[in-house]
Design a protein around this motif. Sequence first.
Motif, mmCIF file in Angstrom:
data_model
loop_
_atom_site.group_PDB
_atom_site.id
_atom_site.type_symbol
_atom_site.label_atom_id
_atom_site.label_comp_id
_atom_site.label_asym_id
_atom_site.label_seq_id
_atom_site.Cartn_x
_atom_site.Cartn_y
_atom_site.Cartn_z
ATOM 1 N N ILE A 241 0.724 -1.104 0.072
ATOM 2 C CA ILE A 241 0.002 -0.038 0.042
ATOM 3 C C ILE A 241 0.924 1.100 0.078
ATOM 4 C CG2 ILE A 241 -0.472 0.388 2.372
ATOM 5 C CD1 ILE A 241 -3.357 0.634 1.696
ATOM 6 N N TRP A 242 1.963 1.376 0.683
ATOM 7 C CA TRP A 242 2.937 2.336 0.720
ATOM 8 C C TRP A 242 3.678 2.508 -0.922
ATOM 9 C CZ3 TRP A 242 6.128 0.992 5.897
ATOM 10 C CH2 TRP A 242 5.445 1.505 6.890
ATOM 11 N N GLY A 243 3.827 1.122 -1.335
ATOM 12 C CA GLY A 243 4.433 1.563 -2.636
ATOM 13 C C GLY A 243 3.418 1.817 -3.861
ATOM 14 N N LYS A 244 2.162 1.969 -3.468
ATOM 15 C CA LYS A 244 1.201 2.570 -4.218
ATOM 16 C C LYS A 244 1.244 4.152 -4.079
ATOM 17 C CE LYS A 244 -1.997 -1.433 -4.656
ATOM 18 N NZ LYS A 244 -1.695 -1.687 -6.163
ATOM 19 N N GLY A 245 2.188 4.704 -3.140
ATOM 20 C CA GLY A 245 1.898 5.982 -3.038
ATOM 21 C C GLY A 245 0.802 6.443 -1.760
ATOM 22 N N SER A 246 -0.003 5.230 -1.302
ATOM 23 C CA SER A 246 -1.102 5.613 -0.543
ATOM 24 C C SER A 246 -0.596 5.120 0.943
ATOM 25 C CB SER A 246 -2.283 4.914 -0.787
ATOM 26 O OG SER A 246 -3.477 5.238 -0.283
ATOM 27 N N ASP A 247 -1.512 5.004 1.682
ATOM 28 C CA ASP A 247 -1.541 4.456 3.286
ATOM 29 C C ASP A 247 -2.967 3.802 3.600
ATOM 30 O OD1 ASP A 247 -0.540 3.989 5.718
ATOM 31 O OD2 ASP A 247 0.647 5.742 5.870
ATOM 32 N N TYR A 248 -2.761 3.491 5.059
ATOM 33 C CA TYR A 248 -4.118 3.013 5.511
ATOM 34 C C TYR A 248 -5.129 4.382 5.812
ATOM 35 C CZ TYR A 248 -1.503 -1.126 6.074
ATOM 36 O OH TYR A 248 -0.725 -2.125 5.801
ATOM 37 N N VAL A 249 -4.407 5.494 6.313
ATOM 38 C CA VAL A 249 -4.954 6.953 6.682
ATOM 39 C C VAL A 249 -4.005 7.789 6.143
ATOM 40 C CG1 VAL A 249 -5.495 8.229 8.406
ATOM 41 C CG2 VAL A 249 -5.957 5.595 8.683
ATOM 42 N N THR A 250 -4.726 8.956 5.672
ATOM 43 C CA THR A 250 -3.808 9.977 5.130
ATOM 44 C C THR A 250 -3.636 10.993 6.192
ATOM 45 O OG1 THR A 250 -4.723 9.859 2.930
ATOM 46 C CG2 THR A 250 -3.675 11.984 3.783
ATOM 47 N N VAL A 251 -2.293 11.295 6.360
ATOM 48 C CA VAL A 251 -1.926 12.350 7.461
ATOM 49 C C VAL A 251 -1.920 13.695 6.810
ATOM 50 C CG1 VAL A 251 0.031 13.262 8.854
ATOM 51 C CG2 VAL A 251 -0.389 10.651 8.495
ATOM 52 N N VAL A 252 -2.617 14.617 7.702
ATOM 53 C CA VAL A 252 -3.001 15.966 7.018
ATOM 54 C C VAL A 252 -2.373 16.993 8.055
ATOM 55 C CG1 VAL A 252 -4.709 17.790 6.576
ATOM 56 C CG2 VAL A 252 -5.232 15.289 6.049
ATOM 57 N N ARG A 253 -1.614 17.966 7.704
ATOM 58 C CA ARG A 253 -0.845 18.794 8.383
ATOM 59 C C ARG A 253 -1.181 20.333 7.983
ATOM 60 N NH1 ARG A 253 3.419 16.190 10.658
ATOM 61 N NH2 ARG A 253 3.827 14.140 9.709
ATOM 62 N N ASP A 254 -1.104 21.143 8.667
ATOM 63 C CA ASP A 254 -1.410 22.549 8.456
ATOM 64 C C ASP A 254 -0.399 23.360 7.762
ATOM 65 O OD1 ASP A 254 0.418 23.398 10.489
ATOM 66 O OD2 ASP A 254 -1.204 23.900 12.099
ATOM 67 N N SER A 255 -0.309 24.453 7.690
ATOM 68 C CA SER A 255 0.562 25.311 6.863
ATOM 69 C C SER A 255 1.871 25.362 7.407
ATOM 70 C CB SER A 255 0.238 26.867 6.451
ATOM 71 O OG SER A 255 0.183 27.267 7.643
ATOM 72 N N THR A 256 2.032 25.130 9.096
ATOM 73 C CA THR A 256 3.280 25.033 9.572
ATOM 74 C C THR A 256 3.907 23.537 9.791
ATOM 75 O OG1 THR A 256 2.279 24.762 11.857
ATOM 76 C CG2 THR A 256 2.370 26.981 11.135
ATOM 77 N N GLY A 257 3.131 22.596 9.333
ATOM 78 C CA GLY A 257 3.740 21.061 9.567
ATOM 79 C C GLY A 257 3.080 20.633 10.569
ATOM 80 N N LYS A 258 2.505 21.331 11.369
ATOM 81 C CA LYS A 258 1.566 20.527 12.569
ATOM 82 C C LYS A 258 0.450 19.577 12.074
ATOM 83 C CE LYS A 258 -0.370 21.422 16.994
ATOM 84 N NZ LYS A 258 -0.759 22.695 18.054
ATOM 85 N N LEU A 259 0.645 18.564 12.999
ATOM 86 C CA LEU A 259 -0.768 17.469 12.467
ATOM 87 C C LEU A 259 -2.101 18.128 12.773
ATOM 88 C CD1 LEU A 259 0.566 14.095 14.282
ATOM 89 C CD2 LEU A 259 0.315 14.699 11.822
ATOM 90 N N LYS A 260 -2.919 18.134 11.819
ATOM 91 C CA LYS A 260 -4.275 18.911 11.761
ATOM 92 C C LYS A 260 -5.258 17.700 12.090
ATOM 93 C CE LYS A 260 -7.170 21.675 8.695
ATOM 94 N NZ LYS A 260 -7.208 22.371 7.589
ATOM 95 N N GLU A 261 -5.277 16.679 11.119
ATOM 96 C CA GLU A 261 -6.298 15.595 11.228
ATOM 97 C C GLU A 261 -5.693 14.219 10.422
ATOM 98 O OE1 GLU A 261 -9.975 16.437 9.179
ATOM 99 O OE2 GLU A 261 -9.017 17.231 7.433
ATOM 100 N N PHE A 262 -6.659 13.202 10.858
ATOM 101 C CA PHE A 262 -6.374 12.197 9.854
ATOM 102 C C PHE A 262 -7.517 11.747 9.055
ATOM 103 C CE2 PHE A 262 -3.952 10.744 13.997
ATOM 104 C CZ PHE A 262 -2.582 11.073 13.345
#
Length: 484
Positions: A241-262
């Motif tokens: 799944i990583w090899g497809k450029g995907s994941d189980y869940v997408t990690v979303v960050r804000d403009s500063t790089g801080k975790l925003k949501e999954f």
Amino acid sequence: MKRMIALLSCTLFILCLAAVGTKAQEARFGLQDIPKIKNKRTLNTVVETGKVWDKIMPYIAEFTKKTGVKVNVERVASPVVYSKENVELMAGTGYYDVVYVETSWTTEWSPYLYKLYDLASKWDPAGIEGFRKDAENHSPSILICGQAYGDQMVLPFYTYHMGMFIRQDVFDDPTERANFKAKYGYDLKPATTDKELYDQGEFFTRKKGEPLKGKPLDHDLYGLAMMAGAYQINDEISCRIWGKGSDYVTVVRDSTGKLKEFVITKANKQALKETLREYKNELKWASPGCLTANFDFVVAQQGEGRAIIQPHQFSNCFAWTADILSKHVADGRLGIYPTVGSQPYTGAWSVGVAKASKNPEAAYWLVRYLASFECQKAVMKEGGQLSTRMDVLRDPMWHTSENRYPFGILCDYLLDIWPKQAKYVPNYWYFNTKAGGKVYEMQMHVFHTPMSGEATIDQAVAEAEARTLELTSKFDTIPIREEK
């Protein structure tokens, strides 16, 4: 005169190289660099059973001799480590001072672990910079797996970063190469796509009496060997799944790089369905025993000459497989390559310091020592496991003509794949969520069910999504949602 100048220049160059080498060796952290430890309270830790820790025990005895701090080491089977440590960490008992951590558990346990830079700042005469300089000798990919929110929580002990093992002697055979090209229209080479892997599984699956390398087989042969049992299958699925450029869940960050949501996106769900479908389809070319297989069965399949490809296997099984193969197939040789998609599972065991420890000072130094060049060389040379330190893997001893196969090509594979994969690892979901360990454990059974026929692929994906949402909502403070 020119000859004399050239000779002098050459001599100076060699002396400079020797000086650089000596300086580098002197710069390596070792037992001699551990300062006097004031807190003599005994340390407790729990690790796996097995040869590597058998061989490390004398080094721990040297640590005690140097520091005056006794270390109690509890030995249990690998599957028991999580449950034993988790209950003590969550209860804050401080029973285990040095914590043994699988990469996917790091962020989950980060609230219960010290940040190693904080401990270096407090107790290390070389400070944070000295710590950082020595740590940078480790694999960049594996180091990131030991971080939570950018802080180094653990240091690696040994790795089982995955790879694809192929029967190199078969792939190099002119008759096999010609027959493959005649049937599929392209050259036989280590698979880089699902179609190539499927084709190779089909091509090499043969019945007793059919030829391989021009000689009749005295047993059935399978193209592939896979760990489809309810224990390691999720590591194989992660590779794909990583090899497809995907994941189980997408990690979303804000403009500063801080975790925003999954977010479990539609693309995540589609990639998981495709991966499970491809994996199940490829099982047609593997032994039925793979449905309950762990790594030992799969290694034996290829080692005994009954399978041609282990598409995703732990790299610390490479030398083991090669050794078995040498006893069953006189001219058999292995090759190791990236898994399809070139993002293998980043497996490793690491060590960190429990926040509830009554002796974090000594625990910090034991962690540093276990990750040092001296101990890591012993991990590989004496314990038969793979060090995560690149300076150990570059040691000329692994690259002599005697050790080139299988150790030298194995070292080269890891030294090549680690820096290439490092740019992807910070956004792998496992290493960003406090539910990573629990989701990892859950996936083992859920991903096995469509392979064994207990569930359809759609049902398995729905179950994985529902339980991922449930566990992440319960154990993480970062919000998670599903894209409908």
